[in-house]
Design a protein around this motif. Structure first.
Motif, PDB file in Angstrom:
ATOM      1  N   SER A 111       0.798  -1.227   0.000  1.00  0.00           N
ATOM      2  CA  SER A 111       0.000   0.000   0.000  1.00  0.00           C
ATOM      3  C   SER A 111       0.827   1.272   0.000  1.00  0.00           C
ATOM      4  N   GLY A 112       2.146   1.173   0.192  1.00  0.00           N
ATOM      5  CA  GLY A 112       2.997   2.356   0.201  1.00  0.00           C
ATOM      6  C   GLY A 112       3.011   3.043   1.562  1.00  0.00           C
ATOM      7  N   ILE A 113       3.957   3.969   1.733  1.00  0.00           N
ATOM      8  CA  ILE A 113       4.086   4.720   2.978  1.00  0.00           C
ATOM      9  C   ILE A 113       3.172   5.936   2.931  1.00  0.00           C
ATOM     10  N   ASP A 114       2.319   6.059   3.923  1.00  0.00           N
ATOM     11  CA  ASP A 114       1.425   7.217   4.003  1.00  0.00           C
ATOM     12  C   ASP A 114       2.126   8.403   4.660  1.00  0.00           C
ATOM     13  N   HIS A 115       2.782   8.167   5.801  1.00  0.00           N
ATOM     14  CA  HIS A 115       3.504   9.231   6.493  1.00  0.00           C
ATOM     15  C   HIS A 115       4.457   8.621   7.511  1.00  0.00           C
ATOM     16  N   TYR A 116       5.313   9.471   8.041  1.00  0.00           N
ATOM     17  CA  TYR A 116       6.235   9.080   9.109  1.00  0.00           C
ATOM     18  C   TYR A 116       5.926   9.899  10.366  1.00  0.00           C
ATOM     19  N   LYS A 117       6.273   9.321  11.509  1.00  0.00           N
ATOM     20  CA  LYS A 117       6.209  10.034  12.779  1.00  0.00           C
ATOM     21  C   LYS A 117       7.573   9.902  13.453  1.00  0.00           C
ATOM     22  N   LEU A 118       8.021  10.945  14.119  1.00  0.00           N
ATOM     23  CA  LEU A 118       9.330  10.851  14.767  1.00  0.00           C
ATOM     24  C   LEU A 118       9.374  11.661  16.054  1.00  0.00           C
ATOM     25  N   ALA A 119      10.331  11.295  16.904  1.00  0.00           N
ATOM     26  CA  ALA A 119      10.586  11.993  18.159  1.00  0.00           C
ATOM     27  C   ALA A 119      12.070  11.881  18.468  1.00  0.00           C
ATOM     28  N   VAL A 120      12.613  12.887  19.175  1.00  0.00           N
ATOM     29  CA  VAL A 120      14.034  12.939  19.513  1.00  0.00           C
ATOM     30  C   VAL A 120      14.196  12.681  21.012  1.00  0.00           C
ATOM     31  N   PHE A 121      15.181  11.830  21.363  1.00  0.00           N
ATOM     32  CA  PHE A 121      15.421  11.479  22.756  1.00  0.00           C
ATOM     33  C   PHE A 121      16.853  11.828  23.154  1.00  0.00           C
ATOM     34  N   GLN A 122      16.992  12.314  24.383  1.00  0.00           N
ATOM     35  CA  GLN A 122      18.311  12.594  24.968  1.00  0.00           C
ATOM     36  C   GLN A 122      18.672  11.487  25.951  1.00  0.00           C
ATOM     37  N   HIS A 123      19.901  10.970  25.828  1.00  0.00           N
ATOM     38  CA  HIS A 123      20.422   9.953  26.749  1.00  0.00           C
ATOM     39  C   HIS A 123      21.591  10.597  27.491  1.00  0.00           C
ATOM     40  N   HIS A 124      21.410  10.840  28.782  1.00  0.00           N
ATOM     41  CA  HIS A 124      22.436  11.559  29.529  1.00  0.00           C
ATOM     42  C   HIS A 124      22.295  11.255  31.015  1.00  0.00           C
ATOM     43  N   GLY A 125      23.434  10.961  31.654  1.00  0.00           N
ATOM     44  CA  GLY A 125      23.403  10.697  33.088  1.00  0.00           C
ATOM     45  C   GLY A 125      22.586   9.491  33.484  1.00  0.00           C
ATOM     46  N   GLY A 126      22.505   8.496  32.596  1.00  0.00           N
ATOM     47  CA  GLY A 126      21.754   7.288  32.911  1.00  0.00           C
ATOM     48  C   GLY A 126      20.259   7.385  32.700  1.00  0.00           C
ATOM     49  N   GLN A 130      12.529  12.493  26.306  1.00  0.00           N
ATOM     50  CA  GLN A 130      12.083  13.010  25.016  1.00  0.00           C
ATOM     51  C   GLN A 130      12.216  14.529  25.041  1.00  0.00           C
ATOM     52  N   ILE A 131      12.984  15.068  24.072  1.00  0.00           N
ATOM     53  CA  ILE A 131      13.180  16.523  24.032  1.00  0.00           C
ATOM     54  C   ILE A 131      12.465  17.180  22.862  1.00  0.00           C
ATOM     55  N   TYR A 132      12.017  16.382  21.890  1.00  0.00           N
ATOM     56  CA  TYR A 132      11.315  16.960  20.740  1.00  0.00           C
ATOM     57  C   TYR A 132      10.422  15.901  20.107  1.00  0.00           C
ATOM     58  N   PRO A 133       9.118  16.218  19.918  1.00  0.00           N
ATOM     59  CA  PRO A 133       8.415  17.369  20.476  1.00  0.00           C
ATOM     60  C   PRO A 133       8.540  17.412  22.001  1.00  0.00           C
ATOM     61  N   VAL A 134       8.376  18.605  22.559  1.00  0.00           N
ATOM     62  CA  VAL A 134       8.600  18.777  23.991  1.00  0.00           C
ATOM     63  C   VAL A 134       7.607  17.970  24.816  1.00  0.00           C
ATOM     64  N   GLN A 135       6.361  17.896  24.348  1.00  0.00           N
ATOM     65  CA  GLN A 135       5.343  17.142  25.075  1.00  0.00           C
ATOM     66  C   GLN A 135       5.590  15.647  24.934  1.00  0.00           C
ATOM     67  N   LYS A 136       5.705  14.957  26.059  1.00  0.00           N
ATOM     68  CA  LYS A 136       5.992  13.529  26.050  1.00  0.00           C
ATOM     69  C   LYS A 136       4.913  12.765  25.283  1.00  0.00           C
ATOM     70  N   ASN A 137       5.345  11.764  24.529  1.00  0.00           N
ATOM     71  CA  ASN A 137       4.473  10.870  23.742  1.00  0.00           C
ATOM     72  C   ASN A 137       3.822  11.557  22.553  1.00  0.00           C
TER      73      ASN A 137
END
Length: 247
Positions: A111-126, A130-137
């Motif tokens: 059926s092909g790709i309709d869209h993508y979703k993404l989020a950015v995570f910071q790994h620091h100090g154990g 989630q830093i982007y989007p700012v709102q979790k989930n």
């Protein structure tokens, strides 16, 4: 009086299966405007459409065919995902404290790709945050034709921290597959504590005479050095030799 006789036709081009009737025309009476049929043995990639014959009391018949649908029971397949903007590359370190990029290759032959979703995570100090989007989930939605993403607004990235991007590919049937990059470590500074010494092995002190190293070999010279880098480590050195007029 109008009587309806719907039938179902299916075929699969990927399996080189010619269209064929999988449910013969059946009278559903004159009052029906929908029908549910069950217990078919369809396959992923099958194209299915319905043909409806409507006949009136005078014996006239009109035939209408639906535009059909492709059966897609499988999620998109991930071919590649990596940190960085260059297609097919996966960076381990980044000098930027404001920008992140990710590139990917997903495929969905049904059926092909309709869209993508993404989020950015910071790994620091154990911990992972989630830093982007700012709102979790929450997710950022990217069009299905995209092969990567770079943030448009500056991010605040911490030197020494690792940042990964989670990408979900959603096909036209609504099925999703999700993968994370292995992340990049932010290193905005060059190596430090660079020390160069002449005629001694690494870690040894030079022997100075009136503030100078006395070197008597006109055909060879021993040079040693050391440097440190706490984020991305020292990966290579370049050494050169030059002279200047003596007194």
């Amino acid at each position: 009086m109008t009587t309806l006789f719907p039938s179902i036709v299916a075929g699969n081009s990927s399996a080189d299966t010619a269209p064929h009737v999988i449910h013969e025309a059946t009278s559903v009476g004159k009052e029906a405007n929908s029908i549910n049929w069950h217990h078919f043995h369809l396959h992923d990639g099958d194209f299915v459409d319905v043909v409806v014959n409507a006949s009136n009391g005078a014996g006239s018949v009109v035939v209408t065919e639906s535009d059909g649908f492709t059966l897609d029971t499988s999620a998109p397949e991930m071919r590649f995902i990596g940190d960085g903007s260059q297609p097919g590359t996966d960076l381990q370190y980044s000098p930027s404290t404001t920008d992140l990029s990710v590139n990917w290759e997903f495929e969905d032959v049904e059926s092909g790709i309709d869209h993508y979703k993404l989020a950015v995570f910071q790994h620091h100090g154990g911990s992972r945050l989630q830093i982007y989007p700012v709102q979790k989930n929450e997710w950022l939605t990217v069009e299905g034709s995209a092969a990567g993403w770079t943030n448009s607004e500056p991010l605040t990235l911490v030197p020494g921290a690792r940042y990964s991007v989670r990408v979900s590919a959603v096909n036209e049937a609504g099925l999703t597959t999700t993968h994370d990059t292995d992340g990049v470590i932010i290193d905005p500074t060059p190596p430090s504590n660079l020390h160069v010494a002449v005629d001694v092995m690494p870690g040894e002190l030079e022997e100075l005479h009136d503030g100078y190293v006395l070197h008597t070999d006109l055909s060879a010279i021993l040079v040693s050095w050391r440097a440190t880098d706490g984020e991305s480590k020292v990966t290579a050195y370049w050494a050169a030799l030059g002279t200047s007029p003596g007194e």
